[in-house]
Design an enzyme around this catalytic site. Sequence first.
Site, short mmCIF file in Angstrom:
data_model
loop_
_atom_site.label_atom_id
_atom_site.label_comp_id
_atom_site.label_asym_id
_atom_site.label_seq_id
_atom_site.Cartn_x
_atom_site.Cartn_y
_atom_site.Cartn_z
N CYS A 2 0.83 -1.20 0.00
CA CYS A 2 0.00 0.00 0.00
C CYS A 2 0.87 1.25 0.00
O CYS A 2 2.07 1.19 0.22
CB CYS A 2 -0.91 0.03 1.24
SG CYS A 2 -1.88 -1.47 1.49
N ARG A 16 -4.87 6.89 1.51
CA ARG A 16 -4.00 5.79 1.08
C ARG A 16 -4.61 5.01 -0.07
O ARG A 16 -5.81 5.08 -0.35
CB ARG A 16 -3.76 4.86 2.26
CG ARG A 16 -5.03 4.26 2.88
CD ARG A 16 -5.38 2.86 2.40
NE ARG A 16 -4.40 1.88 2.72
CZ ARG A 16 -4.26 1.28 3.91
NH1 ARG A 16 -5.12 1.56 4.88
NH2 ARG A 16 -3.31 0.39 4.10
N ASN A 79 0.96 -2.81 5.33
CA ASN A 79 1.66 -4.08 5.47
C ASN A 79 3.16 -3.85 5.68
O ASN A 79 3.77 -2.99 5.02
CB ASN A 79 1.42 -4.93 4.22
CG ASN A 79 1.73 -6.40 4.47
OD1 ASN A 79 1.80 -6.85 5.61
ND2 ASN A 79 1.91 -7.16 3.40
#
Length: 324
Positions: A2, A16, A79
Site C-alpha cells: 500500500c 492511502r 503491510n
Amino acid sequence: MCTAITFATKDHYFGRNLDLDFSYNETVTITPRNFKFPMRKVDDLSSHYAMIGMATVVEDYPLYYDAINEAGLGMAGLNFPDNAHYFADIDGKNNIASFEMIPYILGQAKTVDEAKKLLENVSVSAEVFSADFPTATLHWIIADKEKSIVVESTKEGLNVYDNPVGVMTNNPPFPIQMYDLNDYYAISAHPLEHKFGNGVSLHEYSRGMAGLGLPGDLSSKSRFVRAVFTKYNSMCDDDELSSINQFFKILGSVEQVKGLCEVTPGKYEYTIYSSCMNQDKGIFYYTTYGNSDIHAIDMHKVDLDGGKLSIYKLNKKLSVSYDN
C-alpha cells in the site's frame, strides 16, 4: 502492499491506496463518541473521539484500515512483512493488539504530539482478533494538520520516527526508505542543463527527461520514491474539488493495475480502493478499482454522540455518462 500520503492546500488531507489480492468487504464506517471499544489488555474505551474511516466490521467491531478522528488526526496501517514483530504481554506496559492501535490512538489523541505521548508506554501485543482474522503484519503512519510520524514495532521494540515527507509504503523500515531518497538527488520536474561532458553535443528529444531514473516499478521502495516526488512537485488550486482530485491523482501515480503483480499463481495484487480524508471537515472520499467516481461520506451528518456504528457499503459499479 500500500501507499499512504498527506497533502495540504487550504485544507489538510490524509489517505492511502489499499493494495491487496482480495477484499474483506470493506465499508466506510463512522464510530461515534459513545460506541464502546472493548480492549483486550487495557480499559475499554467507552467514551472517545468520534472517527470515520475504512473498516471491516466483524461482530459490530470496526477493524479499521485507515481513519481520521473529529479533531483531524489521521492514522493508517500498512503491510510490513518480515519486519513487524509483536510481543507477549509486558508488565508495566499498555499492551495494545495491532487491530486496536487505530481506535486506541484516534480515540484519545488530537495531535501527533499527543499520539507520541500515548505511544511512550505502548507495546504492540501479539493478540489475534479471532481465528478467522489472524494478526496482520503492520506499521502505521499518523498525521495531524502539521506533521506526521511512522510507528514500527520490530524485534527491537516500538520505534517512532518523524516523517518529514508525509509518505509511507511498506518495506524496508522507514529510516532506510528516507535515506534511499538520496539516490534520486538529480531527478527534477524541470528541464536541466546537461553535464554529461564538455564538448559533447546532447539535446532533450522529449519532455520529462529530467525525470529519467525515477522508478516506475511496483515495489514498495519505488512507490515511496515516486509518491514523494509526485507529491512535492504537484500543483493544484486550493478549493476542495481541485484538492481532492489532485490527491487521487497523486495516489494514482502509484496505483496497482490488476495483472501486473502476481502474489500466488493466478492471484494478483491491485488497488482495491483509494481514500482521501479531509482532516479539517471530517469528510471521507473514496474510489474503488471498479469505480473511479469519487464518493463522499461526511461524519458530521450523523449523530456523533450516539453509540452505534454508521456503515456505508462501497459503490463499486462504474457508471458511464454518455454525451451524445
